[in-house]
Motif scaffolding. Structure first.
Motif, PDB file in Angstrom:
ATOM      1  N   ALA A 119      14.728  56.243  56.955  1.00 61.16           N
ATOM      2  CA  ALA A 119      14.480  57.658  57.207  1.00 61.16           C
ATOM      3  C   ALA A 119      13.994  58.353  55.936  1.00 61.16           C
ATOM      4  N   PRO A 120      13.242  59.446  56.077  1.00 60.73           N
ATOM      5  CA  PRO A 120      12.821  60.200  54.890  1.00 60.73           C
ATOM      6  C   PRO A 120      14.026  60.586  54.037  1.00 60.73           C
ATOM      7  N   GLY A 121      13.914  60.350  52.735  1.00 60.13           N
ATOM      8  CA  GLY A 121      14.993  60.681  51.816  1.00 60.13           C
ATOM      9  C   GLY A 121      16.033  59.595  51.660  1.00 60.13           C
ATOM     10  N   GLU A 122      15.986  58.580  52.517  1.00 58.77           N
ATOM     11  CA  GLU A 122      16.962  57.487  52.445  1.00 58.77           C
ATOM     12  C   GLU A 122      16.518  56.470  51.389  1.00 58.77           C
ATOM     13  N   SER A 123      17.451  56.005  50.564  1.00 55.47           N
ATOM     14  CA  SER A 123      17.107  55.008  49.551  1.00 55.47           C
ATOM     15  C   SER A 123      16.869  53.659  50.213  1.00 55.47           C
ATOM     16  N   TRP A 124      15.983  52.868  49.622  1.00 58.04           N
ATOM     17  CA  TRP A 124      15.655  51.555  50.184  1.00 58.04           C
ATOM     18  C   TRP A 124      15.309  50.600  49.061  1.00 58.04           C
ATOM     19  N   ARG A 125      15.821  49.398  49.170  1.00 62.75           N
ATOM     20  CA  ARG A 125      15.469  48.320  48.245  1.00 62.75           C
ATOM     21  C   ARG A 125      14.944  47.151  49.063  1.00 62.75           C
ATOM     22  N   PRO A 126      13.941  46.441  48.552  1.00 64.56           N
ATOM     23  CA  PRO A 126      13.411  45.291  49.292  1.00 64.56           C
ATOM     24  C   PRO A 126      14.510  44.274  49.571  1.00 64.56           C
ATOM     25  N   PRO A 127      14.439  43.598  50.724  1.00 63.52           N
ATOM     26  CA  PRO A 127      15.429  42.567  51.033  1.00 63.52           C
ATOM     27  C   PRO A 127      15.516  41.519  49.939  1.00 63.52           C
ATOM     28  N   ALA A 128      16.671  40.900  49.813  1.00 64.38           N
ATOM     29  CA  ALA A 128      16.892  39.945  48.727  1.00 64.38           C
ATOM     30  C   ALA A 128      16.104  38.655  48.925  1.00 64.38           C
ATOM     31  N   ASP A 129      15.757  38.331  50.172  1.00 70.03           N
ATOM     32  CA  ASP A 129      15.055  37.061  50.391  1.00 70.03           C
ATOM     33  C   ASP A 129      13.618  37.160  49.900  1.00 70.03           C
TER      34      ASP A 129
END
Length: 307
Positions: A119-129
C-alpha cells in the motif's frame, strides 16, 4: 471523424470508445468496422473524455481502446457510470480496472499467480530469495510502470525497491509477483470470449511472447517487441478460463467480450495472470472470422436492449 447526430436510416448506432492518441482506433479494432456495416450497424469512433459526445444517443457504447485511463481511473470509472448502454457494464469496469480482483479470484479458488500488495506509504524490502519478480501498479494499462527484477543482482534489488517507492510516492498500490519462467519458453495464452445467443462463448486464442526485459526505470521501462501468434487452446486452459469467468460479478452473460490471460505455473498447470474485461486487445486479425464474431456479439447485445 465522428457524427454525433441520430442516423436518418434507422440503423442502430454503436460507439467504439477510444482515447485521443488512437482517434481512428487501434488497427486491430478497425477490422470490425466492415462486418458491422454489413450487418446494418452504424459504428462511430468516440473518445471517452470528449465532452461533445452525446453518449445517450447511441444504442450501444463499446469500450475498445481508452488506454489513457490508468492515471485517471477515478475519472474514468465515474464517466462509465454515466454512460447508458455501456459494454462491458460500468460496475464490471470498476471491478476490473483495479487488479485487486486477482485477490478475490484467488480467494474463490481460481488458480492465480501469487501476488503480494504494498500500500502507499507502506515499507517494503525485496524478498530474501534470489528469484525473479515483477513489480507493477494495481491500476495500469498494458505494461506501463511494470518491471522485471532478478533479486540475485544487488543493483536489481535496489531498483526494485526504488520502483515500489516511486509508485508509493504517487499514491499507487503496488503488486509484487514471482516471474514465471514459462513466460520465456511457452509465453502467455490469451483466450478470447465473445457474446453469443447462448451467452459468452470461446472465440479464439493467441500466444503472447515475453515482453518484460528488465527493470522499470521510471520513464519507459525495457520491453521486448510484442510477439503475437495464433494458438490452439487446450482443454485445461479452457476449463480454467471458465472458472475465472464464472466469478465475474453479476455473471459472465452480461459481457460483450472477455480475455483470459494464462501462463503455465511451476507445475505446468495454467494460472491466471490477468482477466481483461475493460479495454483488451481482442487480436481479431489472428483468427478467421473473429471480426465477424465480434460484430455478431454486438448484434446480440443490441437485440437484448430492444424494447
Amino acid at each position: 471523424m465522428t457524427n454525433h447526430h441520430q442516423s436518418t436510416r434507422g440503423e442502430p448506432r454503436v460507439a467504439l470508445v477510444t482515447c485521443d492518441r488512437l482517434a481512428d482506433l487501434d488497427p486491430d479494432d478497425r477490422l470490425v468496422l466492415a462486418p458491422l456495416a454489413a450487418r446494418g450497424v452504424t459504428a462511430e469512433v468516440a473518445v471517452w473524455d470528449d465532452p461533445r459526445v452525446d453518449w445517450a444517443g447511441y444504442d450501444l457504447v463499446v469500450l475498445r481502446s481508452p488506454w489513457d485511463y490508468a492515471l485517471r481511473r477515478d475519472e474514468f470509472v465515474a464517466w462509465a457510470q454515466t454512460v447508458p448502454a455501456l459494454v462491458n457494464p460500468a460496475d464490471v469496469v470498476r471491478w476490473n480496472t483495479d487488479k485487486r480482483y486477482l485477490g478475490e479470484l484467488s480467494a474463490a479458488g481460481v488458480p492465480v499467480v501469487p501476488t503480494s500488495w504494498v500500500a502507499p506509504g507502506e515499507s517494503w524490502r525485496p524478498p530474501a530469495d534470489s528469484g525473479e519478480y515483477v513489480i507493477k501498479p494495481a491500476v495500469s494499462a498494458g505494461s506501463q510502470d511494470t518491471g522485471r527484477y532478478d533479486l540475485a543482482d544487488p543493483e536489481h534489488r535496489e531498483l526494485a525497491a526504488a520502483h515500489v517507492r516511486r509508485l508509493s510516492d504517487a499514491g499507487r498500490l503496488t503488486m509484487v509477483q514471482p516471474y514465471l519462467d514459462a513466460v520465456d519458453s511457452d509465453g502467455e495464452t490469451a483466450l478470447l470470449f465473445l457474446a453469443g445467443p447462448q451467452g459468452l462463448a470461446f472465440s479464439h486464442a493467441i500466444r503472447k511472447g515475453a515482453m518484460l526485459d528488465g527493470p522499470d526505470l521510471g520513464v519507459e521501462g525495457l520491453y521486448k517487441p510484442e510477439e503475437i501468434s495464433a494458438r490452439t487452446a487446450g482443454g485445461e486452459q479452457l476449463a480454467v478460463a471458465e472458472r475465472v469467468l464464472a466469478e465475474v460479478p453479476g455473471g459472465p452473460e452480461r459481457l460483450l467480450y472477455a480475455r483470459v490471460d494464462l501462463i503455465p505455473g511451476p507445475d505446468g498447470a495454467p494460472v491466471l495472470v490477468e482477466l481483461e474485461l475493460t479495454e483488451p486487445s481482442l487480436f481479431l486479425g489472428y483468427a478467421d472470422g473473429a471480426a465477424e464474431r465480434l460484430a455478431d456479439a454486438v448484434l446480440t447485445h443490441l437485440a437484448r436492449r430492444r424494447p
